[in-house]
Scaffold this motif. Sequence first.
Motif, short mmCIF file in Angstrom:
data_model
loop_
_atom_site.label_atom_id
_atom_site.label_comp_id
_atom_site.label_asym_id
_atom_site.label_seq_id
_atom_site.Cartn_x
_atom_site.Cartn_y
_atom_site.Cartn_z
N HIS A 51 -6.74 -7.28 8.68
CA HIS A 51 -6.17 -5.98 9.04
C HIS A 51 -6.60 -4.94 8.00
N ILE A 52 -6.80 -3.72 8.43
CA ILE A 52 -7.28 -2.67 7.54
C ILE A 52 -6.38 -2.48 6.33
N ALA A 53 -5.09 -2.72 6.48
CA ALA A 53 -4.16 -2.58 5.34
C ALA A 53 -4.52 -3.52 4.21
N GLU A 54 -5.01 -4.72 4.56
CA GLU A 54 -5.36 -5.70 3.54
C GLU A 54 -6.60 -5.28 2.75
N ILE A 55 -7.49 -4.55 3.40
CA ILE A 55 -8.67 -4.05 2.69
C ILE A 55 -8.31 -2.82 1.86
N LEU A 56 -7.52 -1.92 2.43
CA LEU A 56 -7.12 -0.72 1.69
C LEU A 56 -6.23 -1.06 0.50
N ASN A 57 -5.59 -2.22 0.55
CA ASN A 57 -4.71 -2.66 -0.53
C ASN A 57 -5.41 -3.58 -1.52
N ALA A 58 -6.65 -3.96 -1.23
CA ALA A 58 -7.37 -4.93 -2.07
C ALA A 58 -7.70 -4.35 -3.43
N GLU A 59 -7.71 -5.22 -4.44
CA GLU A 59 -8.03 -4.78 -5.81
C GLU A 59 -9.14 -5.65 -6.39
N GLU A 107 -6.60 11.11 -0.22
CA GLU A 107 -8.00 11.44 -0.49
C GLU A 107 -8.66 10.46 -1.45
N HIS A 108 -7.86 9.55 -2.01
CA HIS A 108 -8.38 8.56 -2.96
C HIS A 108 -7.56 7.29 -2.88
N LEU A 109 -8.25 6.17 -2.97
CA LEU A 109 -7.56 4.86 -2.99
C LEU A 109 -8.13 4.03 -4.13
N PRO A 110 -7.26 3.37 -4.90
CA PRO A 110 -7.72 2.55 -6.02
C PRO A 110 -8.09 1.13 -5.59
N LEU A 151 -10.77 6.29 5.64
CA LEU A 151 -10.04 5.55 4.61
C LEU A 151 -10.87 4.40 4.05
N LEU A 152 -11.58 3.70 4.92
CA LEU A 152 -12.43 2.60 4.47
C LEU A 152 -13.54 3.10 3.54
N LYS A 153 -14.02 4.30 3.79
CA LYS A 153 -15.08 4.86 2.94
C LYS A 153 -14.58 5.17 1.53
N MET A 154 -13.28 5.20 1.34
CA MET A 154 -12.71 5.42 0.01
C MET A 154 -12.66 4.13 -0.81
N VAL A 155 -12.87 3.00 -0.16
CA VAL A 155 -12.79 1.70 -0.83
C VAL A 155 -14.07 1.45 -1.63
N LYS A 156 -13.90 1.13 -2.88
CA LYS A 156 -15.04 0.91 -3.77
C LYS A 156 -15.83 -0.34 -3.37
N ASP A 157 -17.14 -0.22 -3.37
CA ASP A 157 -18.10 -1.32 -3.16
C ASP A 157 -18.12 -1.88 -1.74
N ILE A 158 -17.41 -1.28 -0.82
CA ILE A 158 -17.45 -1.78 0.56
C ILE A 158 -18.78 -1.40 1.20
N ASP A 159 -19.30 -2.29 2.03
CA ASP A 159 -20.54 -2.04 2.78
C ASP A 159 -20.14 -1.94 4.24
N LEU A 160 -19.88 -0.74 4.70
CA LEU A 160 -19.37 -0.51 6.05
C LEU A 160 -20.54 -0.36 7.03
N ILE A 161 -20.63 -1.27 7.97
CA ILE A 161 -21.78 -1.29 8.88
C ILE A 161 -21.61 -0.32 10.04
N LEU A 176 0.83 -1.20 0.00
CA LEU A 176 0.00 0.00 0.00
C LEU A 176 0.86 1.26 0.00
N LEU A 177 1.88 1.27 0.83
CA LEU A 177 2.78 2.42 0.88
C LEU A 177 3.47 2.63 -0.46
N GLU A 178 3.90 1.54 -1.08
CA GLU A 178 4.58 1.64 -2.37
C GLU A 178 3.63 2.15 -3.45
N LYS A 179 2.37 1.71 -3.40
CA LYS A 179 1.39 2.21 -4.36
C LYS A 179 1.20 3.71 -4.24
N LEU A 180 1.39 4.22 -3.03
CA LEU A 180 1.19 5.65 -2.78
C LEU A 180 2.48 6.45 -2.95
#
Length: 244
Positions: A236-244, A117-120, A158-168, A25-29
């Motif tokens: 871990h949140i990193a695995e979700i923020l890094n998911a594609e 402000e954006h995550l792919p 950050l989780l709200k930037m993830v596409k298609d996630i359903d955050l409860i 994730l850090l490398e992507k950024l």
Amino acid sequence: MRVGLFIPCYVDQFYPGAAIATLQLLEKLGVEAVYPKNQTCCGQPMANSGFEHLTGGCNRLFIDNFANFDYIVAPSGSCVLHIREHLHDDKQTQLANNISQKTYELTSFLTDVLKVEHLPSRFPYRVGMHQSCHGQRGLHLSSMTELVAPAFSKPGSLLKMVKDIDLIELDRKDECCGFGGTFCVTEEAVSAKMGKDRVADHLHHGAEYITGVDMSCLMHMEGILKRQGSKVKVLHIAEILNAE
């Protein structure tokens, strides 16, 4: 910038996927992240058990490993809080203070330093986020529900930037899971009951995954989920923020 990747012991030994996701994730950024291979325990377990006077070797090794980085980043709120509040060396006081202040938990680094402000990323599942106590009350990663103050959550934003996630939305957003480091050993029954209550809130809202910034808390809840025969997983949140 050049970042030192600080990976806690339990992540290294039991959940290396969280460490790998953090690096990727850090490398992507666009961050140059380096993993010092000589790093070991930061000393938190000893300090939490009343033996901080025996953590000198851990402190000196941490300083040696991370002195030359612009920032130090870790996928753990509790270990980062320990470094920020307890890293010390009588012979290198100023250096120790400088290192402690540039050590960041991952989501805080992403929001406060990189100002992401954006995550792919994409994660099409129903997710409950557990807010760990160290991160919330020590590092101020999110607001506390007992205070009359504006609500915020750095991991949540950050989780709200993830596409298609359903955050409860949980009934009790900042309730402790009961892990508490050595507390789960010295007060096993209380710890387990607190964990069951925390898991039940996620299950009640139909979570498919439980995430958070501390793998220690997630590990505690994962054990309860497995004993209950639940299909709900922890990540871990990193695995979700890094998911594609």
